[in-house]
Write an enzyme that holds these catalytic residues in place. Structure first.
Site, PDB file in Angstrom:
ATOM      1  N   VAL A  43      91.110   5.085  49.741  1.00 38.06           N
ATOM      2  CA  VAL A  43      91.708   6.688  49.559  1.00 38.06           C
ATOM      3  C   VAL A  43      93.182   6.843  49.725  1.00 38.06           C
ATOM      4  CG1 VAL A  43      91.266   7.513  51.795  1.00 38.06           C
ATOM      5  CG2 VAL A  43      91.240   9.140  49.556  1.00 38.06           C
ATOM      6  N   LYS A  44      93.564   5.613  50.609  1.00 36.98           N
ATOM      7  CA  LYS A  44      95.110   5.832  50.890  1.00 36.98           C
ATOM      8  C   LYS A  44      95.905   5.385  49.757  1.00 36.98           C
ATOM      9  CE  LYS A  44      94.308   6.738  55.348  1.00 36.98           C
ATOM     10  NZ  LYS A  44      94.909   7.914  56.049  1.00 36.98           N
ATOM     11  N   ASP A  45      95.456   4.868  48.707  1.00 37.53           N
ATOM     12  CA  ASP A  45      96.394   4.646  47.645  1.00 37.53           C
ATOM     13  C   ASP A  45      96.918   5.710  47.271  1.00 37.53           C
ATOM     14  OD1 ASP A  45      95.797   1.971  47.845  1.00 37.53           O
ATOM     15  OD2 ASP A  45      94.543   2.119  46.077  1.00 37.53           O
ATOM     16  N   ALA A  48      99.545   7.433  49.681  1.00 36.00           N
ATOM     17  CA  ALA A  48     100.938   6.422  49.585  1.00 36.00           C
ATOM     18  C   ALA A  48     101.983   6.502  48.485  1.00 36.00           C
ATOM     19  CB  ALA A  48     100.155   4.718  49.653  1.00 36.00           C
TER      20      ALA A  48
END
Length: 453
Positions: A43-45, A48
Site C-alpha cells: 500500500v505504501k507505493d 511514496a
C-alpha cells in the site's frame, strides 16, 4: 495500444477479495483490499509517490537530490521505484527487527540501506528516527521524507485508496479495518469515507508494545506500554501527526503470535499470500465480530506481500523458536525437540566444581547431571552453586561429589507433560528423559514454559 508510460502508472486499482474460510463465524461480508497488487507489493507505493510529487512541486526535493527516510521496508520500496523513474538517490534507514528479505529487496532496487537497533528510545541518537534526521542534515541536496508527520501520506489515501473502496463497494461499506503505523492509511481513508457516510466505523489494529489503543481511549501516552514486539509495519512508540484519532472509532490489539499464525492461515486457507500486518488485521476483524451485523460490509486492508516474510512467519524453524507454531505438545519427547540432536552435558563426581562452572558458562545452561561409573548419582544447579560459593570461596577446587544435590528424576519418553511438570519444583529444577535408544536428555523449567501456547 494500452500500456503504462512507467511503472508508477500501475499503482492503485487493487482488487477487493472476499474472505471465506477464516471469517465463517462472522455473519457480515468481509472483503480484503489486497494492496500487494501494487508494483512495489504494498500500500505504501501510493503515498511514496504522492509525497515525492508534492515535495517536487514546492521545491523541497530538487533535481538529482537524495531522498532519505526511516522505513519498515515498504515505504522504502515505493520510494525506490519513484526514485528510479525520476532520477533520485535513496537512503533507507531501517530497524534491525525488519526481515532480511525487506533489506535485500531495497538494495536490489538501488537503495542504500542503513540498519539501526530496534530496542532504543525514539530520541536515542541510534534510533532510526534520529539517524534519518541526522543523515538528512549531513547529506548535500537531501530531502527527509518523514512519512509519520508528512501530510501527503494521508492525502494519498484520501485521494486514491478511499475512493477505490467506496466505488468497489458501491458505497455500501459499513466498517473499515486496518493496521496503524504511520497513520496515513487509516486517517486518509477514514476522512473520505466519513465525509460520504458518517456512520462508517473505522477500526485500527494495534499491537502489544504500542501506545495507540490506550492513548485513543484515555488520552494518556503511557511509556510503560512501550516494549519490543515482533509484528512488523504496525504499532508505534511515538504519536505520528498522521494519526487522526478523532476519525478512529476504536482500536483492538493483536498479539505477535496471533499475527504470525493468521498470516500463515491467510496463505493456507484463503490462498492470499500477504504480510505480517495482514495476519494481525484479519485476527483483529475476528476479535471485533460482535460489532458486525449480517447486512454489514467490512473492508480490511492487507498492506503487503508474504514474500517479505519468507524467513520469518513462513519459516517453521523461526515460528517454532518463538513458540508460534501450532504443534501439539503432550509428552516428554515433545519438550526436547529443540535440543534432542545435542549431547547431554554432564560432569563426574571426581571432577572439580570449577569444571562444572566452566561447562555451565560454555553451554549457557543452569542445571547439569552428575555421573559416576554406575550412572546418574547427583545434580548441580547454578543457584545452589552460587549459594555454596557465598559460604565458601574455595569451593571451586573441591570435588563435585561434596557439593552435588540429589539426582534428577528419570522419566520415560512417553510420560505426559503434566507428570513431568509435577516433578519440577523448587527442590528439583530438572528431569531426565530416557529415550528408546538408551540416550538421555534433560528437561528444564524453561522447556516446559516454552511449550505453553
Amino acid at each position: 495500444m494500452k500500456y503504462a508510460k512507467n511503472i508508477l502508472e500501475t499503482i492503485g486499482n487493487t482488487p477487493l477479495v472476499k474472505i471465506n474460510k477464516l471469517t465463517k463465524e462472522i455473519d457480515a461480508l468481509v472483503l480484503a483490499k489486497v494492496e500487494t497488487f501494487n508494483p512495489g507489493n504494498s500500500v505504501k507505493d501510493r503515498m511514496a509517490v504522492k509525497m515525492i510529487e508534492d515535495a517536487e512541486a514546492d521545491g523541497r526535493l530538487k533535481p538529482g537530490g537524495t531522498i532519505i527516510e526511516g522505513t519498515s521496508g515498504n515505504t522504502g520500496m515505493g520510494l525506490a521505484l519513484a526514485a528510479i523513474v525520476k532520477g533520485y538517490k535513496l537512503i533507507c534507514v531501517i530497524s534491525d527487527k525488519q526481515s532480511k528479505e525487506k533489506m535485500d529487496i531495497l538494495r536490489a532496487v538501488g537503495a542504500k540501506v542503513v540498519v539501526c537497533p530496534t530496542d532504543v528510545e525514539p530520541t536515542d541518537p541510534r534510533s532510526y528516527y534520529s539517524v534519518s534526521k541526522r543523515l538528512a542534515t549531513e547529506t548535500k541536496n537531501a530531502w527527509y521524507v518523514n512519512q509519520y508527520d508528512n501530510p501527503s501520506n494521508a492525502i494519498a489515501h484520501y485521494e486514491q485508496t478511499a475512493p477505490e473502496i467506496w466505488e468497489q463497494t458501491e458505497g455500501k461499506i459499513t466498517h473499515f479495518v486496518v493496521g496503524v503505523g504511520t497513520g496515513g492509511t487509516i486517517s486518509g481513508v477514514a476522512k473520505y469515507l466519513k465525509e460520504r457516510n458518517p456512520n462508517v466505523k473505522i477500526w485500527g489494529i494495534d499491537t502489544y508494545g504500542s501506545v495507540f489503543k490506550k492513548y485513543h481511549e484515555t488520552g494518556v501516552f503511557d511509556e510503560n506500554e512501550i516494549y519490543s514486539y515482533i509484528t512488523e509495519g504496525i504499532g508505534e512508540d511515538i504519536l505520528p501527526k498522521n494519526v487522526d484519532f478523532s476519525l478512529i472509532d476504536g482500536f483492538t490489539k493483536v498479539t505477535d503470535k496471533d499475527a504470525a499464525v493468521y498470516t500463515r492461515r491467510l496463505a493456507l486457507e484463503e490462498g492470499i499470500f500477504v504480510g505480517n500486518s495482514a495476519g494481525a488485521a484479519i485476527k483483529g476483524v475476528l476479535q471485533l465480530k460482535e460489532h458486525f451485523k449480517p447486512e454489514d460490509v467490512v473492508v480490511v486492508l492487507f498492506h503487503d506481500s508474504g514474500s517479505r516474510y519468507v524467513g520469518k512467519m513462513f519459516n517453521d524453524d523461526w515460528m517454532r523458536e518463538r513458540g508460534f507454531l501450532e504443534e501439539e505438545v503432550t509428552k516428554a519427547t515433545d519438550l526436547i525437540k529443540e535440543h534432542q540432536d545435542k549431547p547431554l552435558i554432564v560432569v563426574r563426581t571426581e571432577e572439580l566444581v570449577s569444571h562444572a562452572i566452566e561447562r555451565l558458562k560454555k553451554y549457557k545452561i543452569s542445571q547439569i547431571p552428575v555421573i559416576d561409573t554406575t550412572g546418574f548419582v547427583g545434580s548441580l544447579d547454578e543457584t545452589d552453586l552460587f549459594r555454596s560459593y557465598v559460604e565458601d570461596k574455595n569451593i571451586a577446587d573441591k570435588p563435585i561429589k561434596e557439593v552435588m544435590g540429589k539426582p534428577f528424576p528419570i522419566v520415560k519418553e512417553n510420560t505426559s507433560i503434566e507428570e513431568v511438570s509435577k516433578l519440577i519444583n523448587k527442590d528439583n529444577q530438572a528431569v531426565l528423559v530416557e529415550l528408546e535408544n538408551g540416550k538421555y536428555h534433560i528437561i528444564t523449567k524453561h522447556d516446559v514454559i516454552s511449550s505453553i501456547k
